[in-house]
Design a protein around this motif. Structure first.
Motif, mmCIF file in Angstrom:
data_model
loop_
_atom_site.group_PDB
_atom_site.id
_atom_site.type_symbol
_atom_site.label_atom_id
_atom_site.label_comp_id
_atom_site.label_asym_id
_atom_site.label_seq_id
_atom_site.Cartn_x
_atom_site.Cartn_y
_atom_site.Cartn_z
ATOM 1 N N LYS A 145 -2.940 3.675 2.768
ATOM 2 C CA LYS A 145 -3.206 3.814 4.200
ATOM 3 C C LYS A 145 -2.990 5.263 4.590
ATOM 4 N N THR A 200 1.453 4.870 1.711
ATOM 5 C CA THR A 200 1.258 5.349 3.080
ATOM 6 C C THR A 200 1.204 6.868 3.055
ATOM 7 N N ASP A 206 -5.292 4.743 9.806
ATOM 8 C CA ASP A 206 -4.542 4.334 10.995
ATOM 9 C C ASP A 206 -4.539 5.484 11.988
ATOM 10 N N LYS A 219 -2.947 8.228 7.581
ATOM 11 C CA LYS A 219 -2.854 8.531 9.014
ATOM 12 C C LYS A 219 -3.956 9.507 9.407
ATOM 13 N N ASN A 272 -3.370 5.168 15.161
ATOM 14 C CA ASN A 272 -2.304 4.969 16.165
ATOM 15 C C ASN A 272 -2.820 5.151 17.601
ATOM 16 N N ASP A 276 -2.620 -2.899 15.815
ATOM 17 C CA ASP A 276 -1.192 -2.745 15.512
ATOM 18 C C ASP A 276 -0.415 -2.633 16.829
ATOM 19 N N LYS A 280 4.794 -6.616 12.444
ATOM 20 C CA LYS A 280 6.051 -6.002 11.987
ATOM 21 C C LYS A 280 7.191 -6.900 12.440
ATOM 22 N N ASN A 333 0.834 -1.208 0.000
ATOM 23 C CA ASN A 333 0.000 0.000 0.000
ATOM 24 C C ASN A 333 0.866 1.253 0.000
ATOM 25 N N SER A 391 3.627 -4.920 8.002
ATOM 26 C CA SER A 391 3.883 -3.496 7.811
ATOM 27 C C SER A 391 5.328 -3.186 8.177
HETATM 28 O O1 LIG Z 1 1.634 0.502 7.323
HETATM 29 C C1 LIG Z 1 2.099 1.350 6.545
HETATM 30 O O2 LIG Z 1 1.502 1.702 5.522
HETATM 31 C C2 LIG Z 1 3.430 1.982 6.786
HETATM 32 C C3 LIG Z 1 4.052 1.824 8.115
HETATM 33 C C4 LIG Z 1 3.420 2.623 9.217
HETATM 34 O O3 LIG Z 1 2.351 3.144 9.069
HETATM 35 C C5 LIG Z 1 4.122 2.776 10.443
HETATM 36 C C6 LIG Z 1 5.454 2.573 10.485
HETATM 37 C C7 LIG Z 1 6.207 2.855 11.630
HETATM 38 C C8 LIG Z 1 5.613 3.238 12.776
HETATM 39 C C9 LIG Z 1 4.194 3.331 12.935
HETATM 40 O O4 LIG Z 1 3.850 4.511 13.591
HETATM 41 C C10 LIG Z 1 3.378 3.231 11.647
HETATM 42 C C11 LIG Z 1 2.131 2.411 11.995
HETATM 43 O O5 LIG Z 1 1.517 2.718 12.994
HETATM 44 O O6 LIG Z 1 1.719 1.463 11.349
#
Ligand SMILES: O=C(O)CCC(=O)C1=CC=C[C@@H](O)[C@@H]1C(=O)O
Ligand SMILES: [Mg+2]
Length: 329
Positions: free
Chosen positions: A106, A83, A139, A108, A141, A191, A215, A81, A239
């Motif tokens: 994806k 980001t 996402d 944020k 978080n 996540d 991850k 995907n 990811s």
């Molecule tokens: O999943 C993705 O598209 C990229 C990776 C990603 O979003 C992340 C990478 C590193 C730290 C994280 O805060 C963040 C995540 O929350 O998934």
């Protein structure tokens, strides 16, 4: 696992600092310590604010990938995907243009200091670029409380979401959000509740998510992450941890070894850097990444070398995390 001695690790360590095209989770320069093991290059790159106890799992993963043979792949390329960081809606098209051929994005959301209308505008802009056939996931978080998550998912569901990643911080909240929003048909993904939890299976046991994000580095390596997915019994999305192309190859090895992979993976993040250690970098082409070991380019390793004080910081961290692994046995 037999641990290599710290002297062996220090001898093959290279510390790099890669500038990012767009600020992502507060990071504008991504630092990583790369190691050249007998099986190939590997990466140790816990975020700088993580303590040694958390970072030690990332070192176990790095050593496993560089020093041990890896599980057999069952696929040769991985769909990934795009980001989209928490940028203004007007900047979305330029971010998406960095990801060649990705049918999934994806986005944020729930960024501190922003509002639901910022999220709505950004996700709508992504949907407009991706078109009705595109897959759009978000996402948060863990940035929403229960009511905020409930309100936001109801508001954003009209944009046809593939899933919502970590809308709230805790497993109990995830379970409640999942219950409250079930009628909308938007799956909930976990996540942080997997990768930062003392018990990565608590989410699955609580029925708090429809799928899990895994991850390789935070979960202690490819083999360990595969065990967690099998034990969770939920669909998984692999990811990145904002790794360099070397660490992304570890993520791709995990994605390649999963028995089932129904979703595009978040491994396209090298596209967020303006410079990487491999030539070419492991960025998506036609929406996919190839599976296989990645070698850094000697000139790029030199060009990306971190400053002497940052190198010293990373080598000290390496030493402390190595000591933690030795003590752990
Ligand atoms: O999943 C993705 O598209 C990229 C990776 C990603 O979003 C992340 C990478 C590193 C730290 C994280 O805060 C963040 C995540 O929350 O998934
Ligand atoms: Mg996430």
């Amino acid at each position: 696992m037999t641990l290599p001695a710290i002297e062996e690790l220090r001898d093959v360590a290279r510390v790099v600092a890669l500038p990012m095209a767009t600020r992502f989770r507060g990071v504008t320069v991504r630092e990583a310590l790369l190691l050249h093991g007998p099986e190939g290059w590997t990466e140790f790159s816990p975020f700088v604010e993580y303590d040694d106890a958390e970072a030690a799992a990332w070192l176990a993963a790095a050593i496993d990938f560089g020093w041990n043979p890896q599980p057999a792949p069952v696929r040769t390329e991985i769909g990934v995907n795009a980001t989209v960081p928490a940028v203004a809606a007007a900047d979305v098209a330029a971010v998406l243009a960095r990801f060649d051929g990705c049918r999934t994005a994806k986005v944020k959301v729930a960024e501190r200091g922003q509002s639901l209308s910022d999220d709505l505008a950004r996700v709508a802009a992504v949907r407009a670029v991706m078109g009705p056939e595109g897959r759009v996931r978000i996402d948060a978080n863990g940035g929403w409380n229960l009511d905020e998550a409930d309100r936001a998912i109801h508001a954003l569901a009209d944009l046809d979401l593939e899933y919502v990643e970590q809308p709230c911080a805790t497993v109990d909240e995830l379970a409640e959000v999942r219950y409250r929003t079930k009628h909308l048909g938007v799956p909930i993904a976990a996540d942080e509740s997997v990768r930062k939890a003392t018990d990565p299976l608590a989410v699955a046991r609580a029925g708090a998510a429809d799928l899990i994000i895994v991850k390789a580095q935070p979960l202690g390596g490819v083999a360990h992450a595969l065990q967690i997915v099998a034990a969770a019994g939920l669909p998984a999305v692999v990811s990145s941890a904002l790794d360099t192309s070397i660490g992304l190859a570890m993520g791709a090895a995990l994605a390649a070894a999963l028995p089932e992979l129904d979703y595009d993976c978040g491994l396209g993040t090298a596209s967020l850097f303006t410079m990487d250690v491999a030539a070419p970098p492991l960025v998506p082409r036609g929406g996919v990444l190839p599976v296989g070991r990645v070698e850094p380019d000697a000139a790029l390793l030199d060009a990306a070398a971190a400053s002497p004080d940052r190198q010293a910081w990373w080598l000290a961290r390496l030493q402390r995390c190595h000591a933690a692994l030795v003590a752990h046995g």
